[in-house]
Scaffold this motif. Structure first.
Motif, mmCIF file in Angstrom:
data_model
loop_
_atom_site.group_PDB
_atom_site.id
_atom_site.type_symbol
_atom_site.label_atom_id
_atom_site.label_comp_id
_atom_site.label_asym_id
_atom_site.label_seq_id
_atom_site.Cartn_x
_atom_site.Cartn_y
_atom_site.Cartn_z
ATOM 1 N N GLU A 42 0.741 -1.236 0.116
ATOM 2 C CA GLU A 42 -0.116 0.119 0.119
ATOM 3 C C GLU A 42 0.917 1.108 0.078
ATOM 4 O OE1 GLU A 42 -2.212 -2.638 2.903
ATOM 5 O OE2 GLU A 42 -0.098 -2.627 2.037
ATOM 6 N N ASP A 43 2.018 1.220 0.722
ATOM 7 C CA ASP A 43 2.774 2.585 0.829
ATOM 8 C C ASP A 43 3.428 2.818 -0.331
ATOM 9 O OD1 ASP A 43 4.528 0.116 0.741
ATOM 10 O OD2 ASP A 43 5.892 1.087 2.030
ATOM 11 N N LEU A 44 3.608 1.926 -1.314
ATOM 12 C CA LEU A 44 4.208 2.204 -2.692
ATOM 13 C C LEU A 44 3.203 3.171 -3.489
ATOM 14 C CD1 LEU A 44 6.000 -0.889 -3.823
ATOM 15 C CD2 LEU A 44 6.852 1.018 -2.828
ATOM 16 N N MET A 45 1.749 2.713 -3.465
ATOM 17 C CA MET A 45 0.557 3.394 -3.891
ATOM 18 C C MET A 45 0.529 4.838 -3.573
ATOM 19 S SD MET A 45 -1.747 0.032 -4.924
ATOM 20 C CE MET A 45 -1.467 -0.922 -3.417
ATOM 21 N N ILE A 46 0.580 4.790 -2.199
ATOM 22 C CA ILE A 46 0.344 6.096 -1.402
ATOM 23 C C ILE A 46 1.460 6.963 -1.707
ATOM 24 C CG2 ILE A 46 0.592 7.251 0.940
ATOM 25 C CD1 ILE A 46 -0.635 4.073 1.900
ATOM 26 N N ARG A 47 2.857 6.593 -1.886
ATOM 27 C CA ARG A 47 3.868 7.259 -2.369
ATOM 28 C C ARG A 47 3.597 7.939 -3.468
ATOM 29 N NH1 ARG A 47 10.089 5.882 -1.489
ATOM 30 N NH2 ARG A 47 10.695 7.488 -0.176
ATOM 31 N N SER A 48 3.379 7.061 -4.468
ATOM 32 C CA SER A 48 2.992 7.150 -5.930
ATOM 33 C C SER A 48 1.890 8.516 -6.228
ATOM 34 C CB SER A 48 2.822 5.924 -6.872
ATOM 35 O OG SER A 48 2.589 6.543 -7.874
ATOM 36 N N PHE A 49 1.112 8.257 -5.385
ATOM 37 C CA PHE A 49 -0.063 9.545 -5.307
ATOM 38 C C PHE A 49 0.340 10.597 -5.147
ATOM 39 C CE2 PHE A 49 -3.278 11.913 -2.945
ATOM 40 C CZ PHE A 49 -4.325 11.868 -4.030
ATOM 41 N N PHE A 50 1.072 10.853 -3.851
ATOM 42 C CA PHE A 50 1.804 12.064 -3.545
ATOM 43 C C PHE A 50 2.976 12.558 -4.402
ATOM 44 C CE2 PHE A 50 -0.790 10.879 0.348
ATOM 45 C CZ PHE A 50 -1.237 12.161 0.518
ATOM 46 N N ALA A 51 3.653 11.587 -5.108
ATOM 47 C CA ALA A 51 5.091 11.796 -5.606
ATOM 48 C C ALA A 51 4.755 13.089 -6.793
ATOM 49 C CB ALA A 51 5.533 10.627 -6.411
ATOM 50 N N VAL A 52 3.394 13.169 -7.469
ATOM 51 C CA VAL A 52 3.339 14.224 -8.342
ATOM 52 C C VAL A 52 2.307 15.307 -7.848
ATOM 53 C CG1 VAL A 52 3.622 12.759 -10.417
ATOM 54 C CG2 VAL A 52 1.383 12.984 -9.373
ATOM 55 N N ARG A 53 2.288 15.074 -6.441
ATOM 56 C CA ARG A 53 1.346 16.245 -5.722
ATOM 57 C C ARG A 53 1.996 16.997 -4.600
ATOM 58 N NH1 ARG A 53 -1.098 11.829 -7.481
ATOM 59 N NH2 ARG A 53 -2.948 12.026 -8.838
ATOM 60 N N ASP A 54 3.365 17.414 -4.719
ATOM 61 C CA ASP A 54 3.931 18.116 -3.839
ATOM 62 C C ASP A 54 4.321 17.225 -2.605
ATOM 63 O OD1 ASP A 54 5.200 19.951 -2.097
ATOM 64 O OD2 ASP A 54 3.461 20.759 -1.382
ATOM 65 N N PRO A 55 5.251 16.293 -2.940
ATOM 66 C CA PRO A 55 5.478 14.947 -2.083
ATOM 67 C C PRO A 55 6.015 15.381 -0.742
ATOM 68 C CG PRO A 55 6.924 15.090 -3.823
ATOM 69 C CD PRO A 55 6.108 16.230 -4.046
ATOM 70 N N LYS A 56 6.629 16.354 -0.569
ATOM 71 C CA LYS A 56 7.537 16.669 0.803
ATOM 72 C C LYS A 56 6.869 17.407 1.810
ATOM 73 C CE LYS A 56 11.165 14.788 -1.322
ATOM 74 N NZ LYS A 56 11.560 13.507 -0.930
ATOM 75 N N ASN A 57 6.929 17.151 2.904
ATOM 76 C CA ASN A 57 6.858 17.870 4.127
ATOM 77 C C ASN A 57 5.105 17.772 4.479
ATOM 78 O OD1 ASN A 57 9.478 18.495 4.662
ATOM 79 N ND2 ASN A 57 9.377 20.000 3.100
#
Length: 248
Positions: A42-57
């Protein structure tokens, strides 16, 4: 019983609780590292979702946190600089989050629907680091029958999801990811969420009986502007519709 479980049973039998809990917590940091730290990726899909939507902080709320690395849906986000709140009924688990994660506030409490009383009975299994601790006595008794592992009953303070999300918001800013994994009460908790006040970007919860969650929760998600993003075994992820086409 396998070799690992025999070793665990022996350690629990001969060591005081604080000692075997320490061993269990450390074990979660030294098991073989993988690309994913969640149970089903699940964490890979979660990180992928945020990777293109301001992923930091960003800011997360992890209800039923278990361990800051082992079987964690929020470990990769924490690695990316996110802060947030981790909630669990076990004070040992909460302290481990606070000690090993930057910008993480821990809450030892049972997140309970309605919060009709100030304390709730909880059932903690005599394991090095138990993933089957529960608020349900029938579930605890079933685990005992199935595994032979004894549990201890204790009392813990209760809180509600709105209070937890408020703590995270007041401490770190707008909550963007909400993770709920509390052994059977996930949907009852989610139904009490104030989406108008706290419109989080992505929500994960567990339902092992119904694909995408119960009909009541699916209707709630749709009415609040969320769309099903993924299902990984019993974990279901819903994201805000307007974000699904968004990129940095």
């Amino acid at each position: 019983m396998g070799v690992r479980h025999k070793i665990e049973a022996t350690l629990v039998a001969v060591l005081p609780a604080f000692a075997y809990r320490l061993i269990g917590g450390l074990y979660g940091f030294f098991i073989s590292p993988t690309q994913s730290f969640s149970q089903y990726g699940e964490d890979l899909m979660i990180r992928s979702f945020f990777a293109v939507r301001d992923p930091k902080n960003g800011v997360y709320v992890d209800i039923g946190g278990f361990h800051p690395r082992w079987l964690s849906n929020t470990h990769l986000l924490a690695q990316d600089g996110w802060g947030g709140v981790a909630v669990d009924i076990d004070e040992h688990k909460v302290r481990l989050f606070e000690r090993t994660r930057h910008r993480c506030k821990g809450i030892t409490a049972a997140v309970f629907p309605g919060q009709s009383k100030s304390e709730q009975s909880v059932y903690k299994f005599r394991r090095l680091w138990s993933e089957i601790d529960t608020l349900s006595l029938p579930d605890a008794q079933k685990y005992l029958r199935d595994t032979g592992i004894q549990f201890d009953a204790s009392e813990v303070k209760t809180t509600d999801i709105k209070s937890v999300v408020k703590v995270a918001t007041d401490s770190y800013g707008r909550v963007r990811f909400l993770n709920i994994d509390i052994e059977g009460l996930d949907e009852a908790i989610l139904l009490e969420m104030n989406f108008n006040l706290y419109p989080v970007d992505l929500i994960c919860f567990e339902n092992n009986q119904s694909f995408r969650g119960s009909e009541k929760v699916r209707q709630l998600m749709q009415s609040k502007g969320y769309q099903h993003l993924f299902t990984a075994r019993g974990t279901h992820g819903y994201a805000k519709e307007e974000l699904l086409g968004a990129t940095r």
